[in-house]
Design an enzyme around this catalytic site. Structure first.
Site, PDB file in Angstrom:
ATOM      1  N   ASP A  36      39.502  54.921  30.497  1.00  0.00           N
ATOM      2  CA  ASP A  36      39.414  53.651  30.761  1.00  0.00           C
ATOM      3  C   ASP A  36      40.084  53.062  32.453  1.00  0.00           C
ATOM      4  O   ASP A  36      41.003  54.607  32.792  1.00  0.00           O
ATOM      5  CB  ASP A  36      40.135  52.877  29.940  1.00  0.00           C
ATOM      6  CG  ASP A  36      38.981  51.615  29.363  1.00  0.00           C
ATOM      7  OD1 ASP A  36      38.256  52.381  29.821  1.00  0.00           O
ATOM      8  OD2 ASP A  36      39.653  50.985  28.403  1.00  0.00           O
ATOM      9  N   LYS A  58      35.302  52.255  35.936  1.00  0.00           N
ATOM     10  CA  LYS A  58      34.652  51.861  36.955  1.00  0.00           C
ATOM     11  C   LYS A  58      34.831  52.917  38.451  1.00  0.00           C
ATOM     12  O   LYS A  58      34.743  52.896  39.914  1.00  0.00           O
ATOM     13  CB  LYS A  58      34.830  50.328  37.875  1.00  0.00           C
ATOM     14  CG  LYS A  58      33.960  49.803  36.483  1.00  0.00           C
ATOM     15  CD  LYS A  58      34.231  48.381  37.191  1.00  0.00           C
ATOM     16  CE  LYS A  58      34.338  47.758  36.427  1.00  0.00           C
ATOM     17  NZ  LYS A  58      35.223  46.446  35.827  1.00  0.00           N
ATOM     18  N   MET A 175      43.963  39.409  35.421  1.00  0.00           N
ATOM     19  CA  MET A 175      42.292  39.696  36.521  1.00  0.00           C
ATOM     20  C   MET A 175      42.088  38.611  37.237  1.00  0.00           C
ATOM     21  O   MET A 175      40.374  37.769  36.540  1.00  0.00           O
ATOM     22  CB  MET A 175      41.338  39.449  34.943  1.00  0.00           C
ATOM     23  CG  MET A 175      41.730  40.898  34.541  1.00  0.00           C
ATOM     24  SD  MET A 175      40.282  41.047  32.938  1.00  0.00           S
ATOM     25  CE  MET A 175      40.967  41.096  31.724  1.00  0.00           C
TER      26      MET A 175
HETATM   27  N1  SAH Z   1      45.066  46.007  27.795  1.00  0.00           N
HETATM   28  C1  SAH Z   1      45.764  45.769  29.672  1.00  0.00           C
HETATM   29  C2  SAH Z   1      44.983  45.021  30.032  1.00  0.00           C
HETATM   30  C3  SAH Z   1      43.326  44.799  30.032  1.00  0.00           C
HETATM   31  S1  SAH Z   1      42.356  44.205  31.757  1.00  0.00           S
HETATM   32  C4  SAH Z   1      46.792  45.151  29.465  1.00  0.00           C
HETATM   33  O1  SAH Z   1      47.502  45.594  28.202  1.00  0.00           O
HETATM   34  O2  SAH Z   1      47.287  45.679  30.222  1.00  0.00           O
HETATM   35  C5  SAH Z   1      43.102  44.982  32.922  1.00  0.00           C
HETATM   36  C6  SAH Z   1      44.056  43.704  33.485  1.00  0.00           C
HETATM   37  O3  SAH Z   1      45.111  43.638  33.469  1.00  0.00           O
HETATM   38  C7  SAH Z   1      44.031  43.501  35.485  1.00  0.00           C
HETATM   39  O4  SAH Z   1      43.046  43.039  36.053  1.00  0.00           O
HETATM   40  C8  SAH Z   1      45.512  42.921  35.649  1.00  0.00           C
HETATM   41  O5  SAH Z   1      45.315  42.067  35.298  1.00  0.00           O
HETATM   42  C9  SAH Z   1      45.981  43.820  34.451  1.00  0.00           C
HETATM   43  N2  SAH Z   1      46.850  45.162  34.853  1.00  0.00           N
HETATM   44  C10 SAH Z   1      46.320  46.555  34.166  1.00  0.00           C
HETATM   45  N3  SAH Z   1      47.345  47.570  34.426  1.00  0.00           N
HETATM   46  C11 SAH Z   1      48.037  46.973  35.978  1.00  0.00           C
HETATM   47  C12 SAH Z   1      49.103  47.268  36.656  1.00  0.00           C
HETATM   48  N4  SAH Z   1      49.717  49.110  36.690  1.00  0.00           N
HETATM   49  N5  SAH Z   1      49.886  46.047  37.898  1.00  0.00           N
HETATM   50  C13 SAH Z   1      49.289  45.188  37.325  1.00  0.00           C
HETATM   51  N6  SAH Z   1      48.468  44.341  36.607  1.00  0.00           N
HETATM   52  C14 SAH Z   1      47.697  45.841  35.748  1.00  0.00           C
END
Ligand code: SAH
Length: 259
Positions: A36, A58, A175
């Site tokens: 991903d 993406k 998000m």
């Molecule tokens: N499964 C992932 C979340 C996927 S949805 C988890 O548990 O973290 C994707 C969202 O996760 C992004 O839009 C953002 O809101 C958050 N996200 C992922 N990586 C991040 C990071 N390093 N810093 C801040 N937000 C993050």
């Protein structure tokens, strides 16, 4: 031929050192990796030299690979005896469709297992020095998406805000930045305007940025500071400590906006 397997692996929030040992071992064993967006290259580099690596996010401005295609690819590969690792940002079961993938593959008789990752919300909290359930301020925490699946049920932010206020719940919004105006407006119906909000963009990565503001200034802060995805918002009185700490310690990358 021996049937292969699929492992949904949490890659954590970005910093490769936050990967679990179990995840690193699974990555090294894989013959096919489906990766991903938001998964660091340093983590993908743990794959064996002979493994095939397919990026399905993406990244590079391309549209993301359709979900049905990803599931089909995993299914076909597992049936061909491959050891498939599906690398997902954060934890595979917190947003990001891990549940759908597991159901689909198990329905087809594929052996699926899951390895935890550190979710972005936890990385954001530790970056801020905010305990999500500090007992002086919160009885619990809600992980919620600011982005609703097309055709899905929209989050009832007003009800959530009231419950968060009455019960003392911290809201950790994933998000959320693109819909922040609406989010702010709805949450203000149940939470006071001066409710602290902390934002962390790219938690755990070298480009990490942090901001502390108040609910009534949230959308303005996001616009002014150009806070962009990936970002986490921590909303609630637990973030008050971050506001104070950022004043007192001048945290690098942190900026407290005037309340
Ligand atoms: N499964 C992932 C979340 C996927 S949805 C988890 O548990 O973290 C994707 C969202 O996760 C992004 O839009 C953002 O809101 C958050 N996200 C992922 N990586 C991040 C990071 N390093 N810093 C801040 N937000 C993050």
């Amino acid at each position: 031929m021996k049937l292969g397997s699929v492992t949904l692996v949490g890659a954590g929030p970005g910093d490769p050192e936050l990967l679990t040992i179990k995840a690193a071992k699974a990555i090294a064993r894989a013959t096919l990796l489906l990766v991903d967006d938001l998964v660091s290259d340093a983590i993908v580099a743990l794959a064996s030299p002979g493994a095939r690596v397919v990026h399905v996010g993406k990244r590079g401005g391309c549209r993301s690979t359709p979900q049905a295609f990803i599931e089909k690819l995993m299914l076909t590969a597992a049936r061909d005896g491959e050891v498939v690792v599906r690398l997902k940002g954060g934890d595979p079961f917190l947003f990001g469709r891990g549940g759908e993938e597991l159901e689909h593959l198990r329905a087809e008789g594929i052996d699926v297992s899951v390895i935890n990752g550190i979710s972005a919300g936890f990385a954001a909290a530790s970056a801020l020095g905010v305990a999500l359930t500090h007992r002086d301020h919160a009885q619990g925490v809600v992980f919620v998406t600011g982005h609703t699946q097309r055709g899905g049920t929209a989050t009832n932010w007003r009800a959530l805000a009231r419950t968060a206020h009455d019960t003392g719940l911290t809201l950790v919004v994933y998000m959320g930045v693109s819909g922040v105006q609406h989010l702010q407006q709805e949450l203000l119906s149940g939470l006071p305007g001066d409710t602290p909000v902390a934002l962390v963009q790219s938690a755990s990565l070298p480009e990490q940025r942090m901001f502390v503001t108040r609910l009534q200034q949230l959308a303005d802060t996001v616009a002014r500071e150009k806070v962009a995805s990936p970002a986490i918002m921590v909303i609630g009185n637990v973030a008050r400590a971050a506001a104070l700490a950022s004043d007192a310690m001048q945290m690098p990358g942190a900026r407290a906006t005037a309340a």
